[in-house]
Motif scaffolding. Structure first.
Motif, PDB file in Angstrom:
ATOM      1  N   LEU A   1       0.829  -1.189   0.014  1.00 41.27           N
ATOM      2  CA  LEU A   1      -0.061  -0.073   0.046  1.00 41.27           C
ATOM      3  C   LEU A   1       0.816   1.240  -0.062  1.00 41.27           C
ATOM      4  N   THR A   2       0.279   2.371  -0.780  1.00 42.52           N
ATOM      5  CA  THR A   2       1.079   3.650  -0.679  1.00 42.52           C
ATOM      6  C   THR A   2       1.224   4.306   0.409  1.00 42.52           C
ATOM      7  N   GLU A   3       2.202   5.084   0.586  1.00 41.08           N
ATOM      8  CA  GLU A   3       2.159   5.915   2.060  1.00 41.08           C
ATOM      9  C   GLU A   3       1.059   6.713   2.231  1.00 41.08           C
ATOM     10  N   GLU A   4       0.245   7.173   0.917  1.00 36.09           N
ATOM     11  CA  GLU A   4      -0.673   7.940   1.106  1.00 36.09           C
ATOM     12  C   GLU A   4      -2.100   7.282   1.524  1.00 36.09           C
ATOM     13  N   THR A   5      -2.260   5.930   0.855  1.00 29.50           N
ATOM     14  CA  THR A   5      -3.245   5.023   1.461  1.00 29.50           C
ATOM     15  C   THR A   5      -3.232   4.751   3.031  1.00 29.50           C
ATOM     16  N   GLN A   6      -1.811   4.195   3.419  1.00 26.09           N
ATOM     17  CA  GLN A   6      -1.528   3.821   4.807  1.00 26.09           C
ATOM     18  C   GLN A   6      -2.060   5.015   5.724  1.00 26.09           C
ATOM     19  N   ALA A   7      -1.741   6.368   5.331  1.00 32.70           N
ATOM     20  CA  ALA A   7      -2.158   7.439   6.310  1.00 32.70           C
ATOM     21  C   ALA A   7      -3.343   7.869   6.183  1.00 32.70           C
ATOM     22  N   ILE A   8      -4.295   7.429   5.435  1.00 37.49           N
ATOM     23  CA  ILE A   8      -5.697   7.476   5.337  1.00 37.49           C
ATOM     24  C   ILE A   8      -6.257   6.410   5.978  1.00 37.49           C
ATOM     25  N   LEU A   9      -5.802   5.265   5.952  1.00 36.21           N
ATOM     26  CA  LEU A   9      -6.113   4.150   6.855  1.00 36.21           C
ATOM     27  C   LEU A   9      -6.097   4.311   8.275  1.00 36.21           C
ATOM     28  N   ALA A  10      -4.655   5.041   8.517  1.00 35.72           N
ATOM     29  CA  ALA A  10      -4.545   5.308  10.028  1.00 35.72           C
ATOM     30  C   ALA A  10      -5.501   6.297  10.540  1.00 35.72           C
ATOM     31  N   GLY A  11      -5.906   7.166   9.706  1.00 35.52           N
ATOM     32  CA  GLY A  11      -6.735   8.252  10.204  1.00 35.52           C
ATOM     33  C   GLY A  11      -8.295   7.837  10.235  1.00 35.52           C
ATOM     34  N   LEU A  12      -8.511   6.677   9.449  1.00 32.46           N
ATOM     35  CA  LEU A  12      -9.793   5.902   9.634  1.00 32.46           C
ATOM     36  C   LEU A  12     -10.164   5.420  11.031  1.00 32.46           C
ATOM     37  N   GLY A  13      -8.752   4.684  11.411  1.00 35.45           N
ATOM     38  CA  GLY A  13      -8.825   3.827  12.555  1.00 35.45           C
ATOM     39  C   GLY A  13      -9.970   2.809  12.580  1.00 35.45           C
ATOM     40  N   GLU A  14     -10.627   2.903  14.047  1.00 36.07           N
ATOM     41  CA  GLU A  14     -11.657   1.810  14.142  1.00 36.07           C
ATOM     42  C   GLU A  14     -12.838   2.520  14.378  1.00 36.07           C
ATOM     43  N   ARG A  15     -13.340   3.458  13.547  1.00 29.89           N
ATOM     44  CA  ARG A  15     -14.321   4.126  13.890  1.00 29.89           C
ATOM     45  C   ARG A  15     -15.487   3.412  14.165  1.00 29.89           C
ATOM     46  N   GLY A  16     -16.375   3.756  14.789  1.00 29.02           N
ATOM     47  CA  GLY A  16     -17.711   2.979  15.129  1.00 29.02           C
ATOM     48  C   GLY A  16     -18.918   3.198  14.172  1.00 29.02           C
ATOM     49  N   LYS A  17     -18.556   3.116  12.944  1.00 32.88           N
ATOM     50  CA  LYS A  17     -19.747   3.129  11.945  1.00 32.88           C
ATOM     51  C   LYS A  17     -19.273   2.241  10.541  1.00 32.88           C
ATOM     52  N   PRO A  18     -20.094   1.957   9.837  1.00 27.27           N
ATOM     53  CA  PRO A  18     -19.828   1.008   8.676  1.00 27.27           C
ATOM     54  C   PRO A  18     -18.762   1.677   7.745  1.00 27.27           C
ATOM     55  N   LYS A  19     -17.684   0.895   7.445  1.00 24.45           N
ATOM     56  CA  LYS A  19     -16.926   1.306   6.429  1.00 24.45           C
ATOM     57  C   LYS A  19     -16.614   0.390   5.364  1.00 24.45           C
ATOM     58  N   LEU A  20     -16.509   0.984   4.255  1.00 26.16           N
ATOM     59  CA  LEU A  20     -16.422   0.125   2.794  1.00 26.16           C
ATOM     60  C   LEU A  20     -15.181   0.445   2.185  1.00 26.16           C
ATOM     61  N   ALA A  21     -14.543  -0.548   1.565  1.00 22.09           N
ATOM     62  CA  ALA A  21     -13.468  -0.255   0.637  1.00 22.09           C
ATOM     63  C   ALA A  21     -13.914  -0.345  -0.694  1.00 22.09           C
ATOM     64  N   VAL A  22     -13.767   0.892  -1.520  1.00 21.99           N
ATOM     65  CA  VAL A  22     -14.134   0.566  -2.872  1.00 21.99           C
ATOM     66  C   VAL A  22     -13.183   0.782  -3.895  1.00 21.99           C
ATOM     67  N   LEU A  23     -13.030  -0.187  -4.644  1.00 23.21           N
ATOM     68  CA  LEU A  23     -11.808  -0.233  -5.480  1.00 23.21           C
ATOM     69  C   LEU A  23     -12.269   0.223  -6.927  1.00 23.21           C
TER      70      LEU A  23
END
Length: 304
Positions: free
Chosen positions: A104-126
């Protein structure tokens, strides 16, 4: 228990992941501008899709990247704020770009870190799956789901429409029961004069992608509905230097004329009637440090 459902879905992701293209495809009309230039979307754009008993308010956000300037910081803060307020967060991934990497690119890794384990549904859309071989897509999906927990993963092409129906069905399941927020025939929250300014900025970027720097903005100064059903619109393109003003005007005014012709066509389509568009170009050297300009774009002005 309400028979209808209504909720907010925030589309987040790196610049040029295809968020604006997706929201336009789902809503069925242009509500967010699309260009090949990164970081085109500056503020939150809301598009409304009503299907059956469900109404989904899609929130198109500025691309998430490492901010360097004040405007960058305002855009990134706006995107994260929209994600925090939404009922569902959909992380858009440029599968062509990410699929070409070993990790994963650093950009995507940073976004994933910001998302964390938020208590709401999360979808990955490729997105852009029409441009990637299936083995690469499966590898990318595995990497994303190993990095964080997603409720579901979707593979789509916003450009061709592939996979959008399945994505829509899942989103309808995830949004909460409740009354609709908008009339059934409304597709955008922004007033037409704001969308008109964004359309002109889109044409400006398309025409002068490599010549004009990022610091240009468009404002609709006046909008007058005429008795014959048409509208008279005056817009000002603000740039930061006199040399940039000359670029926008072009030799003999040819560039500004071409921009106006292209913008007028799309604005008329969005308005549902012909428009008379008049464009002006002015130098505003320090607009990037003017809080009022940020408010006009729907952004909070970052201090410092």
């Amino acid at each position: 228990m309400s028979a209808t459902r209504c909720g907010f879905v925030a589309l987040i992701g790196a610049p040029n992941a295809g968020k604006s293209t997706l929201i336009n495809a789902l809503v069925g009309e242009k509500v967010s501008i699309v260009t090949r230039k990164a970081q085109t979307t500056r503020s939150v754009v809301r598009g409304v899709m009503t299907k059956g008993e469900a109404q989904i308010v899609f929130v198109d956000t500025p691309g998430l990247f490492a901010p360097k300037r004040r405007l960058d910081r305002a855009m990134v803060a706006s995107a994260w704020s929209a994600a925090a307020d939404a009922d569902v967060v959909a992380l858009m991934i440029d599968a062509r770009k990410e699929g070409a990497q070993a990790s994963l690119t650093e950009e995507t890794q940073a976004i994933l870190a910001g998302l964390g384990e938020r208590g709401k549904p999360k979808l990955a859309v490729l997105n852009k799956i029409d441009l990637v071989q299936r083995p690469k897509l499966l590898e990318l999906s595995a990497r994303l789901n190993a990095a964080t927990t997603f409720d579901d993963t979707f593979m789509i092409s916003a450009a061709t429409g592939d996979g959008l129906e399945r994505l829509t069905e899942r989103l309808i399941e995830l949004i909460p029961p409740g009354p609709w927020l908008y009339p059934e025939d409304q597709i955008a929250e922004a007033p037409i004069r704001s969308l008109a300014a964004e359309i002109t900025r889109e044409k400006l970027i398309e025409r002068l992608h490599d010549e004009l720097p990022y610091q240009a903005t468009v404002e609709t100064e006046s909008w007058k509905d005429l008795p014959d059903g048409t509208a008279r619109i005056e817009q000002t393109i603000f740039v930061t230097r006199e040399s940039h003003r000359k670029i926008v005007l072009g030799e003999g005014g040819r560039t500004i004329k071409a921009i106006g012709t292209a913008a007028r066509k799309d604005i008329a389509a969005a308005h549902g009637a012909n428009v008379h568009l008049f464009l002006f170009v002015k130098v505003r050297e320090n607009w990037l440090d003017d809080p009022e300009r940020y408010r006009a774009m729907g952004l909070d002005f970052p201090k410092g």
